[in-house]
Design a protein around this motif. Structure first.
Motif, mmCIF file in Angstrom:
data_model
loop_
_atom_site.group_PDB
_atom_site.id
_atom_site.type_symbol
_atom_site.label_atom_id
_atom_site.label_comp_id
_atom_site.label_asym_id
_atom_site.label_seq_id
_atom_site.Cartn_x
_atom_site.Cartn_y
_atom_site.Cartn_z
ATOM 1 N N GLY A 252 65.847 67.241 27.478
ATOM 2 C CA GLY A 252 65.509 66.988 26.083
ATOM 3 C C GLY A 252 64.178 66.298 25.867
ATOM 4 O O GLY A 252 63.853 65.941 24.729
ATOM 5 N N LYS A 253 63.373 66.129 26.917
ATOM 6 C CA LYS A 253 62.117 65.393 26.771
ATOM 7 C C LYS A 253 61.093 66.147 25.924
ATOM 8 O O LYS A 253 60.153 65.543 25.418
ATOM 9 C CB LYS A 253 61.513 65.099 28.148
ATOM 10 N N LEU A 254 61.263 67.472 25.799
ATOM 11 C CA LEU A 254 60.377 68.253 24.935
ATOM 12 C C LEU A 254 61.175 68.879 23.800
ATOM 13 O O LEU A 254 60.974 70.033 23.413
ATOM 14 C CB LEU A 254 59.642 69.332 25.750
ATOM 15 N N SER A 255 62.084 68.105 23.239
ATOM 16 C CA SER A 255 63.011 68.641 22.240
ATOM 17 C C SER A 255 62.329 69.004 20.929
ATOM 18 O O SER A 255 62.904 69.709 20.109
ATOM 19 C CB SER A 255 64.121 67.624 21.968
ATOM 20 N N GLY A 256 61.109 68.521 20.729
ATOM 21 C CA GLY A 256 60.410 68.878 19.500
ATOM 22 C C GLY A 256 59.796 70.262 19.527
ATOM 23 O O GLY A 256 59.274 70.725 18.513
ATOM 24 N N ALA A 257 59.834 70.909 20.663
ATOM 25 C CA ALA A 257 59.263 72.250 20.800
ATOM 26 C C ALA A 257 60.367 73.295 20.770
ATOM 27 O O ALA A 257 61.544 72.990 21.004
ATOM 28 C CB ALA A 257 58.473 72.355 22.102
ATOM 29 N N THR A 258 59.986 74.534 20.489
ATOM 30 C CA THR A 258 60.946 75.639 20.533
ATOM 31 C C THR A 258 61.050 76.158 21.966
ATOM 32 O O THR A 258 60.189 75.894 22.810
ATOM 33 C CB THR A 258 60.496 76.790 19.627
ATOM 34 N N LEU A 259 62.084 76.935 22.221
ATOM 35 C CA LEU A 259 62.229 77.546 23.548
ATOM 36 C C LEU A 259 61.031 78.433 23.874
ATOM 37 O O LEU A 259 60.544 78.441 25.003
ATOM 38 C CB LEU A 259 63.521 78.366 23.613
ATOM 39 N N ASP A 260 60.557 79.183 22.880
ATOM 40 C CA ASP A 260 59.399 80.045 23.124
ATOM 41 C C ASP A 260 58.179 79.218 23.523
ATOM 42 O O ASP A 260 57.410 79.611 24.414
ATOM 43 C CB ASP A 260 59.072 80.880 21.884
ATOM 44 N N GLN A 261 57.990 78.083 22.865
ATOM 45 C CA GLN A 261 56.848 77.234 23.208
ATOM 46 C C GLN A 261 56.972 76.685 24.627
ATOM 47 O O GLN A 261 55.989 76.606 25.366
ATOM 48 C CB GLN A 261 56.726 76.087 22.198
ATOM 49 N N PRO B 61 45.624 76.284 23.806
ATOM 50 C CA PRO B 61 44.908 76.540 22.552
ATOM 51 C C PRO B 61 44.162 75.273 22.145
ATOM 52 O O PRO B 61 44.422 74.196 22.671
ATOM 53 C CB PRO B 61 46.035 76.876 21.563
ATOM 54 N N ASP B 62 43.239 75.411 21.203
ATOM 55 C CA ASP B 62 42.507 74.238 20.753
ATOM 56 C C ASP B 62 43.462 73.124 20.405
ATOM 57 O O ASP B 62 44.552 73.352 19.856
ATOM 58 C CB ASP B 62 41.645 74.571 19.531
ATOM 59 N N ALA B 63 43.055 71.888 20.731
ATOM 60 C CA ALA B 63 43.925 70.725 20.553
ATOM 61 C C ALA B 63 44.534 70.726 19.167
ATOM 62 O O ALA B 63 43.867 70.917 18.161
ATOM 63 C CB ALA B 63 43.123 69.452 20.776
ATOM 64 N N ALA B 64 45.833 70.527 19.127
ATOM 65 C CA ALA B 64 46.571 70.520 17.864
ATOM 66 C C ALA B 64 47.680 69.499 17.979
ATOM 67 O O ALA B 64 48.045 69.075 19.068
ATOM 68 C CB ALA B 64 47.165 71.911 17.588
ATOM 69 N N PRO B 65 48.236 69.070 16.861
ATOM 70 C CA PRO B 65 49.340 68.108 16.929
ATOM 71 C C PRO B 65 50.502 68.687 17.720
ATOM 72 O O PRO B 65 50.667 69.893 17.833
ATOM 73 C CB PRO B 65 49.719 67.908 15.451
ATOM 74 N N ALA B 66 51.296 67.813 18.281
ATOM 75 C CA ALA B 66 52.492 68.240 19.004
ATOM 76 C C ALA B 66 53.384 69.033 18.072
ATOM 77 O O ALA B 66 53.366 68.832 16.862
ATOM 78 C CB ALA B 66 53.233 67.028 19.540
ATOM 79 N N PRO B 67 54.192 69.945 18.590
ATOM 80 C CA PRO B 67 55.088 70.731 17.731
ATOM 81 C C PRO B 67 55.944 69.816 16.864
ATOM 82 O O PRO B 67 56.489 68.821 17.336
ATOM 83 C CB PRO B 67 55.956 71.500 18.742
ATOM 84 N N ALA B 68 56.013 70.152 15.580
ATOM 85 C CA ALA B 68 56.766 69.301 14.659
ATOM 86 C C ALA B 68 58.234 69.319 15.000
ATOM 87 O O ALA B 68 58.799 70.374 15.284
ATOM 88 C CB ALA B 68 56.567 69.804 13.225
ATOM 89 N N PRO B 69 58.892 68.170 15.017
ATOM 90 C CA PRO B 69 60.327 68.145 15.263
ATOM 91 C C PRO B 69 61.069 68.761 14.096
ATOM 92 O O PRO B 69 60.510 68.980 13.028
ATOM 93 C CB PRO B 69 60.632 66.652 15.400
ATOM 94 N N ARG B 70 62.319 69.008 14.329
ATOM 95 C CA ARG B 70 63.142 69.624 13.287
ATOM 96 C C ARG B 70 64.282 68.690 12.938
ATOM 97 O O ARG B 70 64.835 68.029 13.812
ATOM 98 C CB ARG B 70 63.691 70.957 13.787
#
Length: 680
Positions: A529-538, A588-597
């Motif tokens: 769960g350490k990358l729980s803010g990302a989707t499986l595809d990500q 990809p160009d630096a962007a904010p971490a994937p938004a949590p849900r």
């Protein structure tokens, strides 16, 4: 200056050429000198010239065994146009044409006679060959003689007896023969100290490339780009008739004049499509592997494989049809992991288990037709395909051995069939390694066929997508947050110790509650769960990026399903996971971490937006806390947890516990500080 050799003179005078391609002189010289030969030269490298040229210089008729009727007709027509005395004998000719060719052979009026392998079943024909004393025996598509080859044909096994009967020099030519297959060819033909040539695999005008695609939409975009880059004509290979029809529709929607070609079409329709492509009335052909053998179209600008082929042999034979005019061309594999399901179906359908052979043998003994055999097997498509294969193989074996259907044990070597199944699995695994590979693609193919014959340092070809840097992208320094995500992902791979594939590792990182994860206790490893803010595809994309960068290795599973891989850390990946190295990666160009849900009333995750100012204040607090405790920042909280806190602004200890990544221990350690920050 030395005078030109007879081969050079004939090359210029009879074929209008001024120079040999790589390997052609050596091969033609061996045939001319009467030395046994095995030559592996890929499609488009000029194999035919290697025996057509010496046929003009030796007395008698050279016999060429070829399984390709269309190729025989084309080559005979071209040779006759050059004044070469050539003919063919095969089932596509009417009786008068076959009789005329036989008379020309008997009268010594032929330089070359092309013969289909099924003619060797005729004792009368073999006797005629013995009486006319041919000069040489040439076997084209020689991999068909080997049970280790990818296209084994029992008719070719009669060549061993013919070679012994005629006692003349023999030359075997193929585009696709590994060292193992070459050894078997030499044994089957009884070759004596054969010259072994493996050449022509480095074609600098061809760009070998792989596009990793998530699905069909990605493949359609990649094909559109390919046509835009290279233009037409081109070939799109697909695994099934249904897929061929799909790609014909896609091509036509792009404004391309396209046709389809597969074994389900009537002979007349296939001939029409082939002729329309040859003449330029069609720009692109979408086809199964039934298309292409004997096609002599030099200006093909691209060959795209929309489905994964079952072997490197099949792939390179088909890809090699591009760019025979020497101008730039591209051979692109559009690869999706889902393609493996189709190949697994073919693998199972083409390799019946011993129990299936025995069951079908009994059914045939009871008088069942092939259709009735399939119906009795049941509705399972894979089992029906295996039964269909078993019925065909058993009928052919029974006829060959002269036994009644259903009598005794099945007349096939079941051990050999299981060995074939294992070889087919290994070929598919090798094809998948090519798709995922990070090394020079030309070198990969050359080593597969040559057995690493060159040895030493592997030079880059400079023309494949890997050597050109297309697969790497442009690496850049990564941000602290990206570095944390990379280390977390690598840590998960390392902790799972090469036991699981990409999908399971991604599920662990995202915090999946699936049974496959929970039942194995994978929710208890520290990176769960350490990358729980990302989707499986990500997460899948991240793991694939790290694999392409050489930080993660894909290892095959011995005895596992074809094309299945587990992930393991490379030495470089281990150094990054431990914080000893900080790689540059093509993020990809630096962007904010994937938004949590956030969770709705049903527990489903809902998208939301966090207050950027509050996120920055939380990050500053986290950095100070990490420095005070002397731990990495992500050990305190991951970015996704900070974003969730900023979005939901929990105002009580109970509300804090509802945020993913914030359990009782962290609530005890940081709860008061968080509530104070969130209240401002």
């Amino acid at each position: 200056m030395s005078s030109p050799s007879p081969l050079d003179i004939a090359l210029h005078d009879r074929f209008g050429l001024t120079a040999f391609r790589e390997g052609q002189r050596e091969a033609a010289g061996a045939v001319l000198a009467g030395r046994d030969l095995i030559a592996v030269m890929p499609t488009g490298a000029g194999k035919s010239l290697c025996f057509q040229l010496p046929a003009l210089l030796v007395p008698g008729t050279m016999i060429v065994i070829s399984p390709l009727i269309a190729l025989m007709k084309d080559q005979v027509d071209r040779l006759r146009a050059r004044g070469v005395r050539a003919a063919a004998i095969h089932s596509g000719l009417d009786p008068d044409e076959r009789r005329d060719a036989a008379l020309q052979l008997q009268r010594g009026e032929l330089d070359l006679l092309y013969v289909a392998p099924e003619r060797l079943a005729s004792q009368r024909f073999r006797q005629m060959l013995e009486e006319t004393r041919p000069s040489r025996l040439v076997v084209d598509e020689a991999h068909c003689i080997s049970q280790w080859g990818h296209d084994f044909r029992p008719d070719y096994r009669r060549l061993a007896g013919l070679r012994a009967q005629l006692n003349i020099p023999a030359a075997a030519f193929t585009a696709t023969a590994t060292p193992e297959v070459r050894r078997d060819i030499a044994q089957q033909l009884g070759l004596t100290d054969p010259l072994e040539l493996v050449t022509g695999f480095e074609r600098p005008n061809l760009t070998l490339a792989v596009e990793l695609c998530r699905g069909r939409a990605d493949k359609e975009r990649a094909l559109r780009q390919l046509i835009g880059d290279l233009g037409t004509p081109g070939i799109v290979y697909a695994a099934t008739r249904k897929h061929v029809e799909h790609w014909v529709g896609v091509l036509r929607s792009l404004g391309v004049k396209a046709g389809g070609y597969h074994a389900g079409l009537a002979d007349a329709e296939r001939r029409r499509v082939q002729e329309d492509f040859q003449s330029g009335r069609l720009d692109v052909i979408a086809a199964t592997n039934a298309f292409g053998m004997g096609i002599d179209k030099s200006d093909i600008r691209f060959v795209a494989h929309a489905d994964l082929p079952g072997s490197v042999e099949s792939y390179y034979q088909e890809a090699g049809r591009a760019g025979r005019d020497g101008l730039p061309a591209r051979c692109t594999l559009l690869f999706s992991g889902a393609d493996l399901r189709t190949q697994e179906f073919f693998l199972a359908g083409g390799n019946p288990e011993p129990a299936t052979f025995r069951r079908v043998w009994r059914m045939l003994g009871d008088g069942a037709s092939d259709e009735e055999v399939e119906d009795r097997i049941g509705p399972d498509a894979m089992a029906r395909a295996a039964a269909r294969t078993a019925a065909r193989v058993l009928r052919r074996a029974a006829e060959h051995r002269g036994v009644a259907l259903g009598e005794g044990e099945p007349p096939v070597d079941l051990t050999a069939r299981q060995s074939k199944q294992q070889r087919d699995r290994e070929r598919l695994d090798t094809m998948v390694r090519y798709a995922y590979g990070r090394g020079c693609r030309t070198r990969f193919i050359y080593d597969y066929f040559a057995g690493g014959a060159r040895g030493g340092h592997a030079p880059h070809c400079g023309t494949c997508d890997v050597c050109l840097g297309w697969r790497r992208g442009t690496g850049r320094p990564i941000t602290d947050d990206e570095y944390e995500r990379v280390r977390i992902a690598l840590s998960a791979v390392g902790r799972l110790s090469g036991r699981f594939g990409l999908e399971r590792v991604a599920q662990v990182l995202v915090g999946s509650q699936s049974r496959e994860v929970i039942d194995r206790g994978l929710d208890r490893i520290p990176t769960y769960g350490k990358l729980s803010g990302a989707t499986l595809d990500q997460i899948r994309d991240l793991l694939n990026l790290l694999a392409d960068a050489g930080l993660i290795e894909r290892h095959g599973i011995e005895g596992g399903r074809p094309g299945a891989f587990v992930l393991a850390l490379s030495d470089a990946g281990r150094a990054v996971a431990m914080g000893k190295e900080r790689p540059e990666l093509p993020f990809p160009d630096a962007a904010p971490a994937p938004a949590p849900r956030k969770r709705g009333k049903s527990g489903a995750m809902l998208a939301g937006a966090a207050d950027p100012g509050l996120v920055e204040r939380l990050r500053s607090w986290r950095a100070e806390e990490a420095q005070r405790r002397r731990v990495p920042a992500y050990v305190i909280f991951h970015d996704s947890t900070l974003a969730a806190l900023a979005e939901h602004r929990p105002q009580s200890r109970a509300a804090l516990l509802a945020v993913r990544g914030l359990g009782p221990a962290k609530l005890e350690a940081y709860g008061d500080a968080l509530l104070e920050l969130l209240a401002t």
